[in-house]
Design a protein around this motif. Structure first.
Motif, mmCIF file in Angstrom:
data_model
loop_
_atom_site.group_PDB
_atom_site.id
_atom_site.type_symbol
_atom_site.label_atom_id
_atom_site.label_comp_id
_atom_site.label_asym_id
_atom_site.label_seq_id
_atom_site.Cartn_x
_atom_site.Cartn_y
_atom_site.Cartn_z
ATOM 1 N N GLY A 1 49.437 47.432 25.830
ATOM 2 C CA GLY A 1 48.701 46.525 24.953
ATOM 3 C C GLY A 1 47.664 45.711 25.689
ATOM 4 N N LEU A 2 47.606 45.834 27.008
ATOM 5 C CA LEU A 2 46.609 45.112 27.800
ATOM 6 C C LEU A 2 45.297 45.886 27.811
ATOM 7 C CD1 LEU A 2 48.847 44.210 30.881
ATOM 8 C CD2 LEU A 2 48.227 42.701 28.978
ATOM 9 N N VAL A 3 44.207 45.162 27.780
ATOM 10 C CA VAL A 3 42.887 45.791 27.887
ATOM 11 C C VAL A 3 42.370 45.537 29.291
ATOM 12 C CG1 VAL A 3 40.559 45.933 26.936
ATOM 13 C CG2 VAL A 3 42.485 45.423 25.421
ATOM 14 N N LEU A 4 42.695 46.475 30.185
ATOM 15 C CA LEU A 4 42.320 46.345 31.593
ATOM 16 C C LEU A 4 41.597 47.604 32.048
ATOM 17 C CD1 LEU A 4 45.458 44.839 33.395
ATOM 18 C CD2 LEU A 4 43.227 43.774 33.107
ATOM 19 N N PRO A 5 40.562 47.444 32.857
ATOM 20 C CA PRO A 5 39.932 48.639 33.435
ATOM 21 C C PRO A 5 40.866 49.291 34.447
ATOM 22 C CG PRO A 5 38.937 46.653 34.328
ATOM 23 C CD PRO A 5 39.863 46.212 33.246
ATOM 24 N N PHE A 6 40.868 50.612 34.432
ATOM 25 C CA PHE A 6 41.746 51.381 35.321
ATOM 26 C C PHE A 6 40.872 52.395 36.048
ATOM 27 C CE2 PHE A 6 44.542 54.798 36.546
ATOM 28 C CZ PHE A 6 45.763 54.214 36.825
ATOM 29 N N ILE A 7 40.867 52.330 37.396
ATOM 30 C CA ILE A 7 40.028 53.212 38.193
ATOM 31 C C ILE A 7 40.918 54.027 39.126
ATOM 32 C CG2 ILE A 7 38.175 53.343 39.894
ATOM 33 C CD1 ILE A 7 37.051 50.761 38.784
ATOM 34 N N ALA B 1 40.912 56.105 31.397
ATOM 35 C CA ALA B 1 40.486 55.601 32.707
ATOM 36 C C ALA B 1 39.016 55.181 32.659
ATOM 37 C CB ALA B 1 40.687 56.671 33.777
ATOM 38 N N SER B 2 38.700 54.125 33.370
ATOM 39 C CA SER B 2 37.327 53.626 33.375
ATOM 40 C C SER B 2 36.437 54.440 34.304
ATOM 41 C CB SER B 2 37.301 52.154 33.806
ATOM 42 O OG SER B 2 38.133 51.373 32.973
ATOM 43 N N ASP B 3 36.996 54.932 35.406
ATOM 44 C CA ASP B 3 36.192 55.667 36.383
ATOM 45 C C ASP B 3 37.148 56.339 37.364
ATOM 46 O OD1 ASP B 3 34.034 56.655 37.765
ATOM 47 O OD2 ASP B 3 33.037 54.710 37.976
ATOM 48 N N TYR B 4 36.622 57.230 38.193
ATOM 49 C CA TYR B 4 37.392 57.810 39.289
ATOM 50 C C TYR B 4 36.478 57.949 40.498
ATOM 51 C CZ TYR B 4 35.154 62.310 38.278
ATOM 52 O OH TYR B 4 34.243 63.319 38.096
ATOM 53 N N LEU B 5 37.072 57.690 41.659
ATOM 54 C CA LEU B 5 36.319 57.743 42.918
ATOM 55 C C LEU B 5 37.126 58.505 43.943
ATOM 56 C CD1 LEU B 5 35.289 53.977 43.169
ATOM 57 C CD2 LEU B 5 33.843 55.837 42.364
ATOM 58 N N LEU B 6 36.431 59.153 44.871
ATOM 59 C CA LEU B 6 37.080 59.760 46.018
ATOM 60 C C LEU B 6 37.133 58.759 47.173
ATOM 61 C CD1 LEU B 6 35.441 63.313 45.963
ATOM 62 C CD2 LEU B 6 37.695 62.627 45.094
ATOM 63 N N LEU C 1 32.477 51.627 45.074
ATOM 64 C CA LEU C 1 33.669 51.008 44.483
ATOM 65 C C LEU C 1 33.346 49.663 43.838
ATOM 66 C CD1 LEU C 1 36.690 50.944 43.931
ATOM 67 C CD2 LEU C 1 37.039 49.974 46.225
ATOM 68 N N ALA C 2 32.626 48.793 44.563
ATOM 69 C CA ALA C 2 32.324 47.461 44.028
ATOM 70 C C ALA C 2 31.517 47.535 42.732
ATOM 71 C CB ALA C 2 31.604 46.628 45.081
ATOM 72 N N PRO C 3 30.388 48.290 42.683
ATOM 73 C CA PRO C 3 29.676 48.369 41.406
ATOM 74 C C PRO C 3 30.498 49.040 40.313
ATOM 75 C CG PRO C 3 28.686 49.849 43.038
ATOM 76 C CD PRO C 3 29.640 48.965 43.764
ATOM 77 N N ALA C 4 31.344 50.010 40.672
ATOM 78 C CA ALA C 4 32.197 50.646 39.668
ATOM 79 C C ALA C 4 33.168 49.638 39.067
ATOM 80 C CB ALA C 4 32.951 51.824 40.284
ATOM 81 N N VAL C 5 33.721 48.764 39.919
ATOM 82 C CA VAL C 5 34.639 47.726 39.426
ATOM 83 C C VAL C 5 33.901 46.751 38.512
ATOM 84 C CG1 VAL C 5 35.994 45.711 40.123
ATOM 85 C CG2 VAL C 5 36.296 47.896 41.316
ATOM 86 N N ASP C 6 32.696 46.333 38.919
ATOM 87 C CA ASP C 6 31.915 45.418 38.083
ATOM 88 C C ASP C 6 31.626 46.029 36.714
ATOM 89 O OD1 ASP C 6 31.858 43.482 40.014
ATOM 90 O OD2 ASP C 6 29.913 44.091 40.838
ATOM 91 N N ASN C 7 31.213 47.287 36.698
ATOM 92 C CA ASN C 7 30.909 47.962 35.436
ATOM 93 C C ASN C 7 32.157 48.112 34.572
ATOM 94 O OD1 ASN C 7 28.226 48.245 36.185
ATOM 95 N ND2 ASN C 7 28.504 50.302 37.030
ATOM 96 N N ALA C 8 33.264 48.437 35.206
ATOM 97 C CA ALA C 8 34.505 48.619 34.455
ATOM 98 C C ALA C 8 34.982 47.308 33.842
ATOM 99 C CB ALA C 8 35.585 49.208 35.363
ATOM 100 N N MET D 1 33.898 43.884 26.951
ATOM 101 C CA MET D 1 33.317 44.278 25.670
ATOM 102 C C MET D 1 34.391 44.839 24.737
ATOM 103 S SD MET D 1 29.729 46.007 26.946
ATOM 104 C CE MET D 1 29.265 46.462 25.269
ATOM 105 N N ARG D 2 35.334 45.634 25.298
ATOM 106 C CA ARG D 2 36.420 46.173 24.477
ATOM 107 C C ARG D 2 37.317 45.053 23.963
ATOM 108 N NH1 ARG D 2 36.868 49.902 28.650
ATOM 109 N NH2 ARG D 2 38.916 49.070 29.277
#
Length: 371
Positions: free
Chosen positions: A78-84, A103-108, A115-122, A128-129
């Motif tokens: 029930g939590l709205v959290l970004p997951f990478i 999932a919000s994104d995936y990285l190698l 990673l930092a910009p991906a976290v900010d975007n997520a 917004m969600r």
């Protein structure tokens, strides 16, 4: 970028990989508060232990725990959290599956520069969600309040109808009855032809007034419903045929019906409104009222062979008349469908699922609708 520290829940079994991810986040200008967990049990406890801004997760974890399982747990929390997902080796099919599951994104791990910009975007997307979810909840709450208000108004209208009908019966009806006795006395004690002629005219006017008051009371408070919905619709169609000269027939699958309280009144008022509109606008030669019960759904269909409705008419039909019928139907969990073809007649269908809870009905509706 937030002014407070970034709160990161990191699912990672390798301390070195954990420190490397933190280094990239700090390099991106973030002050980071983090907690590293390895097992499913620790993850579940930490997830609800404090508020987080983002969840980072390795894909392959000890004891058979995977990043996809961690994602599923988050989706059901029930939590709205970004997951990478951050993994050393992840196939494209697994990455696509993770994205489809939320999932919000995936990285190698060998490409943590973003990673930092991906976290900010997520985090921005998650905010917004959350805002959309909150808006949807407020909208749903407002709609529920409107439904409750509509039910209350319908109950108030029916109660007011009952009060007016009672006043007509007690006051107007009593006065008209007394007047009839007075006219009868005058007729017996005045034999002059001219007086008799005026008295006869007065009696005819009085009879018309008594019949009109009875009709008004019947429309306000359909006592005929005490005999059941089928009997009430039979009376209504016969009365419509006599009054309008339009052929009006009732077809029903049952001679009598045992219906929940409130349902008969809703069906009666729907048919009453439909027949009134047909008489005013349709220029019909035939009207068919069909009442059926099947698969736990009561269906009332009123069809005519009149002039039909144009697009402009259908647009008007979305105004207060049909809205009122829809709101009334909604008080017992039902709905209204309206269809028409220009020159081909109009059909209005009321459907009420009897197995479902339909909401509160007016107290008077309950009193009238036990049959």
């Amino acid at each position: 970028m937030t002014s407070r520290p970034l709160r990161v829940l990191h699912i990672e079994d390798a301390e070195l990989d954990h420190e490397l991810a933190l280094a990239h986040l700090r390099r991106g200008g973030q002050e980071v508060h983090t907690l590293r967990v390895e097992t499913e049990a620790d993850y579940r406890r930490a997830l609800h232990g404090q508020p987080w801004d983002v969840v980072l997760s390795d894909f392959n974890l000890p004891h058979g725990f995977t990043g996809l399982q961690a994602l599923e747990i988050l989706m059901h929390s029930g939590l709205v959290l970004p997951f990478i997902l951050v993994s050393g080796a992840i196939g494209e099919d697994v990455a696509v599956q993770a994205m489809r599951h939320g999932a919000s994104d995936y990285l190698l791990k060998n490409n943590l520069a973003r990673l930092a910009p991906a976290v900010d975007n997520a985090i921005e997307a998650a905010e917004m969600r959350r805002a959309k979810r909150d808006a949807d909840e407020r909208l749903a709450q407002s709609q529920q309040q409107l439904r409750e208000l509509a039910q209350h108004l319908q109950a108030s209208v029916e109660a007011e109808r009952v009060a007016i009908a009672r006043e007509i019966h007690d006051d107007v009806g009593g006065s008209l009855t007394a007047l009839r006795f007075e006219l009868a006395w005058l007729e017996r004690h005045n034999a002059e032809p001219e007086a008799q002629q005026h008295l006869h005219a007065a009696r005819e006017s009085l009879t018309h007034a008594i019949e009109a008051s009875k009709r008004i009371m019947q429309n306000l408070r359909p006592a005929i419903l005490e005999q059941g919905l089928v009997a009430a619709l039979q009376w209504m169609t016969q009365s419509f045929r006599r009054r309008s000269g339009v052929d009006c027939v009732l077809r029903t699958s049952h001679d009598s019906l045992q219906l929940p309280a409130g349902v008969p009144l809703v069906a009666y008022r729907t048919a009453q409104e439909a027949l009134t509109n047909i008489l005013k606008h349709a220029q019909a030669r035939q009207v068919v009222v069909e009442l059926s019960l099947g698969a736990g759904v009561l269906s009332l269909e009123i069809s005519d062979d009149g002039r039909g409705l144009s697009r402009e008419d259908l647009a008007k039909a979305q105004s207060f008349g049909i809205r009122g019928l829809r709101e009334r139907a909604g008080t017992v969990g039902g709905w209204i469908d309206l269809s028409s073809r220009p020159g081909g007649g109009t059909t209005l269908i009321l459907s009420i699922p009897l197995a479902a809870e339909g909401g509160d009905a007016a107290s008077e509706a309950a009193a009238w609708g036990n049959s």
